[in-house]
Write a protein that holds these residues in place. Sequence first.
Motif, PDB file in Angstrom:
ATOM      1  N   THR A   6       0.834  -1.207   0.000  1.00  0.00           N
ATOM      2  CA  THR A   6       0.000   0.000   0.000  1.00  0.00           C
ATOM      3  C   THR A   6       0.867   1.254   0.000  1.00  0.00           C
ATOM      4  OG1 THR A   6      -1.761  -1.139   1.210  1.00  0.00           O
ATOM      5  CG2 THR A   6      -1.775   1.266   1.264  1.00  0.00           C
ATOM      6  N   ALA A   7       1.898   1.257   0.834  1.00  0.00           N
ATOM      7  CA  ALA A   7       2.791   2.407   0.902  1.00  0.00           C
ATOM      8  C   ALA A   7       3.513   2.615  -0.426  1.00  0.00           C
ATOM      9  CB  ALA A   7       3.807   2.216   2.032  1.00  0.00           C
ATOM     10  N   LEU A   8       3.975   1.533  -1.049  1.00  0.00           N
ATOM     11  CA  LEU A   8       4.670   1.648  -2.338  1.00  0.00           C
ATOM     12  C   LEU A   8       3.725   2.149  -3.427  1.00  0.00           C
ATOM     13  CD1 LEU A   8       6.872  -1.588  -2.303  1.00  0.00           C
ATOM     14  CD2 LEU A   8       7.622   0.774  -1.995  1.00  0.00           C
ATOM     15  N   LEU A  65      -6.520  10.571  -1.101  1.00  0.00           N
ATOM     16  CA  LEU A  65      -7.906  10.134  -1.268  1.00  0.00           C
ATOM     17  C   LEU A  65      -7.993   8.675  -1.694  1.00  0.00           C
ATOM     18  CD1 LEU A  65      -9.426  13.303  -3.008  1.00  0.00           C
ATOM     19  CD2 LEU A  65      -9.780  12.543  -0.650  1.00  0.00           C
ATOM     20  N   VAL A  66      -6.981   8.201  -2.395  1.00  0.00           N
ATOM     21  CA  VAL A  66      -6.976   6.811  -2.857  1.00  0.00           C
ATOM     22  C   VAL A  66      -6.470   5.857  -1.785  1.00  0.00           C
ATOM     23  CG1 VAL A  66      -5.989   5.192  -4.532  1.00  0.00           C
ATOM     24  CG2 VAL A  66      -6.702   7.482  -5.272  1.00  0.00           C
ATOM     25  N   PHE A  67      -5.396   6.218  -1.092  1.00  0.00           N
ATOM     26  CA  PHE A  67      -4.708   5.256  -0.234  1.00  0.00           C
ATOM     27  C   PHE A  67      -4.873   5.478   1.269  1.00  0.00           C
ATOM     28  CE2 PHE A  67      -2.405   4.714  -4.230  1.00  0.00           C
ATOM     29  CZ  PHE A  67      -2.292   3.324  -4.297  1.00  0.00           C
ATOM     30  N   LEU A  68      -5.266   6.670   1.706  1.00  0.00           N
ATOM     31  CA  LEU A  68      -5.430   6.896   3.140  1.00  0.00           C
ATOM     32  C   LEU A  68      -6.837   6.521   3.579  1.00  0.00           C
ATOM     33  CD1 LEU A  68      -3.644  10.352   3.636  1.00  0.00           C
ATOM     34  CD2 LEU A  68      -2.784   8.078   4.255  1.00  0.00           C
ATOM     35  N   GLU A  69      -6.935   5.849   4.704  1.00  0.00           N
ATOM     36  CA  GLU A  69      -8.241   5.470   5.224  1.00  0.00           C
ATOM     37  C   GLU A  69      -8.996   6.707   5.696  1.00  0.00           C
ATOM     38  OE1 GLU A  69      -7.927   2.568   8.252  1.00  0.00           O
ATOM     39  OE2 GLU A  69      -6.878   1.097   7.012  1.00  0.00           O
ATOM     40  N   PRO A  70     -10.257   6.853   5.276  1.00  0.00           N
ATOM     41  CA  PRO A  70     -11.042   8.023   5.722  1.00  0.00           C
ATOM     42  C   PRO A  70     -11.181   8.018   7.242  1.00  0.00           C
ATOM     43  CG  PRO A  70     -12.117   6.890   3.898  1.00  0.00           C
ATOM     44  CD  PRO A  70     -11.012   5.989   4.369  1.00  0.00           C
ATOM     45  N   GLY A  71     -11.144   9.182   7.812  1.00  0.00           N
ATOM     46  CA  GLY A  71     -11.268   9.275   9.256  1.00  0.00           C
ATOM     47  C   GLY A  71     -11.003  10.696   9.700  1.00  0.00           C
ATOM     48  N   ARG A  72     -11.235  10.948  10.972  1.00  0.00           N
ATOM     49  CA  ARG A  72     -11.109  12.303  11.507  1.00  0.00           C
ATOM     50  C   ARG A  72      -9.685  12.836  11.362  1.00  0.00           C
ATOM     51  NH1 ARG A  72     -11.259  14.160  17.420  1.00  0.00           N
ATOM     52  NH2 ARG A  72     -11.947  16.325  17.314  1.00  0.00           N
ATOM     53  N   ALA A 169      11.057  11.713   4.781  1.00  0.00           N
ATOM     54  CA  ALA A 169       9.759  11.057   4.677  1.00  0.00           C
ATOM     55  C   ALA A 169       9.915   9.546   4.517  1.00  0.00           C
ATOM     56  CB  ALA A 169       8.974  11.634   3.493  1.00  0.00           C
ATOM     57  N   ILE A 170      10.876   9.105   3.702  1.00  0.00           N
ATOM     58  CA  ILE A 170      11.119   7.663   3.558  1.00  0.00           C
ATOM     59  C   ILE A 170      11.507   7.054   4.898  1.00  0.00           C
ATOM     60  CG2 ILE A 170      12.666   5.948   2.534  1.00  0.00           C
ATOM     61  CD1 ILE A 170      12.756   7.735   0.028  1.00  0.00           C
ATOM     62  N   THR A 171      12.374   7.739   5.631  1.00  0.00           N
ATOM     63  CA  THR A 171      12.807   7.244   6.936  1.00  0.00           C
ATOM     64  C   THR A 171      11.646   7.172   7.910  1.00  0.00           C
ATOM     65  OG1 THR A 171      14.956   8.289   6.553  1.00  0.00           O
ATOM     66  CG2 THR A 171      14.468   7.586   8.795  1.00  0.00           C
ATOM     67  N   PHE A 172      10.860   8.234   7.981  1.00  0.00           N
ATOM     68  CA  PHE A 172       9.685   8.235   8.855  1.00  0.00           C
ATOM     69  C   PHE A 172       8.705   7.131   8.457  1.00  0.00           C
ATOM     70  CE2 PHE A 172      10.243  12.984   9.899  1.00  0.00           C
ATOM     71  CZ  PHE A 172      10.850  12.697  11.102  1.00  0.00           C
ATOM     72  N   GLY A 173       8.543   6.924   7.143  1.00  0.00           N
ATOM     73  CA  GLY A 173       7.614   5.908   6.674  1.00  0.00           C
ATOM     74  C   GLY A 173       8.012   4.509   7.112  1.00  0.00           C
ATOM     75  N   VAL A 174       9.303   4.183   6.965  1.00  0.00           N
ATOM     76  CA  VAL A 174       9.796   2.868   7.378  1.00  0.00           C
ATOM     77  C   VAL A 174       9.608   2.677   8.883  1.00  0.00           C
ATOM     78  CG1 VAL A 174      11.862   1.430   7.586  1.00  0.00           C
ATOM     79  CG2 VAL A 174      11.438   2.700   5.469  1.00  0.00           C
ATOM     80  N   ILE A 175       9.945   3.706   9.662  1.00  0.00           N
ATOM     81  CA  ILE A 175       9.800   3.614  11.115  1.00  0.00           C
ATOM     82  C   ILE A 175       8.334   3.481  11.503  1.00  0.00           C
ATOM     83  CG2 ILE A 175      10.076   4.886  13.281  1.00  0.00           C
ATOM     84  CD1 ILE A 175      12.660   6.073  12.097  1.00  0.00           C
ATOM     85  N   ALA A 176       7.455   4.272  10.870  1.00  0.00           N
ATOM     86  CA  ALA A 176       6.036   4.250  11.215  1.00  0.00           C
ATOM     87  C   ALA A 176       5.423   2.876  10.939  1.00  0.00           C
ATOM     88  CB  ALA A 176       5.286   5.328  10.434  1.00  0.00           C
ATOM     89  N   ILE A 177       5.716   2.299   9.786  1.00  0.00           N
ATOM     90  CA  ILE A 177       5.149   0.987   9.456  1.00  0.00           C
ATOM     91  C   ILE A 177       5.688  -0.078  10.407  1.00  0.00           C
ATOM     92  CG2 ILE A 177       5.135  -0.835   7.703  1.00  0.00           C
ATOM     93  CD1 ILE A 177       4.860   1.321   5.593  1.00  0.00           C
ATOM     94  N   ALA A 184       0.267   6.625   9.127  1.00  0.00           N
ATOM     95  CA  ALA A 184       1.407   7.552   9.066  1.00  0.00           C
ATOM     96  C   ALA A 184       2.430   7.073   8.056  1.00  0.00           C
ATOM     97  CB  ALA A 184       2.051   7.686  10.442  1.00  0.00           C
ATOM     98  N   GLY A 185       2.644   5.758   7.976  1.00  0.00           N
ATOM     99  CA  GLY A 185       3.587   5.218   7.008  1.00  0.00           C
ATOM    100  C   GLY A 185       3.160   5.472   5.579  1.00  0.00           C
ATOM    101  N   VAL A 186       1.871   5.324   5.318  1.00  0.00           N
ATOM    102  CA  VAL A 186       1.350   5.572   3.976  1.00  0.00           C
ATOM    103  C   VAL A 186       1.432   7.065   3.645  1.00  0.00           C
ATOM    104  CG1 VAL A 186      -0.707   5.463   2.502  1.00  0.00           C
ATOM    105  CG2 VAL A 186      -0.154   3.557   4.030  1.00  0.00           C
ATOM    106  N   LEU A 187       1.098   7.913   4.605  1.00  0.00           N
ATOM    107  CA  LEU A 187       1.201   9.357   4.383  1.00  0.00           C
ATOM    108  C   LEU A 187       2.653   9.743   4.103  1.00  0.00           C
ATOM    109  CD1 LEU A 187       0.017  12.208   4.355  1.00  0.00           C
ATOM    110  CD2 LEU A 187       0.304  12.284   6.848  1.00  0.00           C
ATOM    111  N   ALA A 188       3.586   9.153   4.837  1.00  0.00           N
ATOM    112  CA  ALA A 188       4.999   9.436   4.601  1.00  0.00           C
ATOM    113  C   ALA A 188       5.411   9.027   3.195  1.00  0.00           C
ATOM    114  CB  ALA A 188       5.862   8.706   5.630  1.00  0.00           C
TER     115      ALA A 188
END
Length: 394
Positions: A6-8, A65-72, A169-177, A184-188
């Motif tokens: 999903t992140a990729l 809009l495609v990959f992030l889950e809707p939510g507050r 962002a790549i670093t944060f994404g790897v850590i978040a996942i 957060a990983g997908v957003l990164a």
Amino acid sequence: MSDVDTALGAFALALVIAWIVTPVAGRIAWRVGAIDTPRARGLHTFPTPRLGGVAILVAVMSAGLVFLEPGRETHGILLGALVIALVGAADDLLELSPDVKFLGQVLAAAIPVAAGVRVENFTIPFAGHIELGDASYVATTLGIVAVINIVNFIDGVDGLAAGICTIAAITFGVIAISLDRVPAGVLAAIVAGAALGYLRHGFHPATIFLGDSGSNLLGYLLAAVAVQGALKTNAVVALVFPLIVLAVPILDSGFVIAKRIKYRRPVYTADRSHFHHRFANIGFSQRRTVVYLYAWTSALAALALALRFVPYSDDHGHFDTAWTLVMLGFGVLAVAASVYVVAVLEILKFRRSREREMQRQVETGEMPALTPDEIRQAVDREAETGEFQAVRGD
């Protein structure tokens, strides 16, 4: 689809959209007059459009809009992204006053904070667990605004801010996942893809600049990712991750602000004290400057990843000797890169080159006769103020 897939996918979609839309944003900037003209403190020599952030916004919104889950929280982050990009675009076009820009940044940051993207507690190594309570609203808002501005500060040479934000962002994404903070990983991943897609057009020689619309947006998104992906967990080193990954822009901002305070200049007044200016002043090209700062950021990012993945401790005070040595290796690499860039390239190399250049000017009669001690004192003054002429490299 796995979390990594999903992140990729999010990364790829954001990259393609930003790649395609960035030239369109450039044409819009020419039409509306959002143009960065050459100026004394700048490093570019011809007028350049500066609405690259619009393309990044389109990429982030579309992929989100495609990959992030809707939510507050998701809605709060995306709405805040829209607000900060609009504030930045207004500054690119109208050059807003510092207080108006700051109010816009606070408003944008407050939106995700109100939606739940905030740090309510964290753990400091050897100090224990800390609860912020209601102070979390103010602390997180100011933290996001701080990151917005430190990213904005480094946006002074083609591709620097976008490249550093991509690495971060790549670093944060790897850590978040890895911490099971998948949103957060997908957003990164989206942020990294959008920044990299823009970078195709924004690397030297840039055909379009990020502008405040882009630097503010990237800083805002990195801060949101850091809060969602690391700071909201109970990991012992969670607070350390953002400080290490963003150390280059943090150090640059701290250095510049300290000098402005020292010389009693307003903090928001632009000057040529940033790292990239000082590199230019010692004769580095824009590409070489950016590559060195990318490498420094990468060394620090590697240290952050090592802190997350190297099993050097069982979190109960027991250390594994072999893995601790590996961890120390990453630490030595990060420290060595920091010393090399800051001390050797920015200061020591400048001093040697500038002393030789001034000696040559004395010998050829281009400047008044000076003793070796007077030359060293003159170089000390230039290094202290950050104001000096470019010298020829070795």
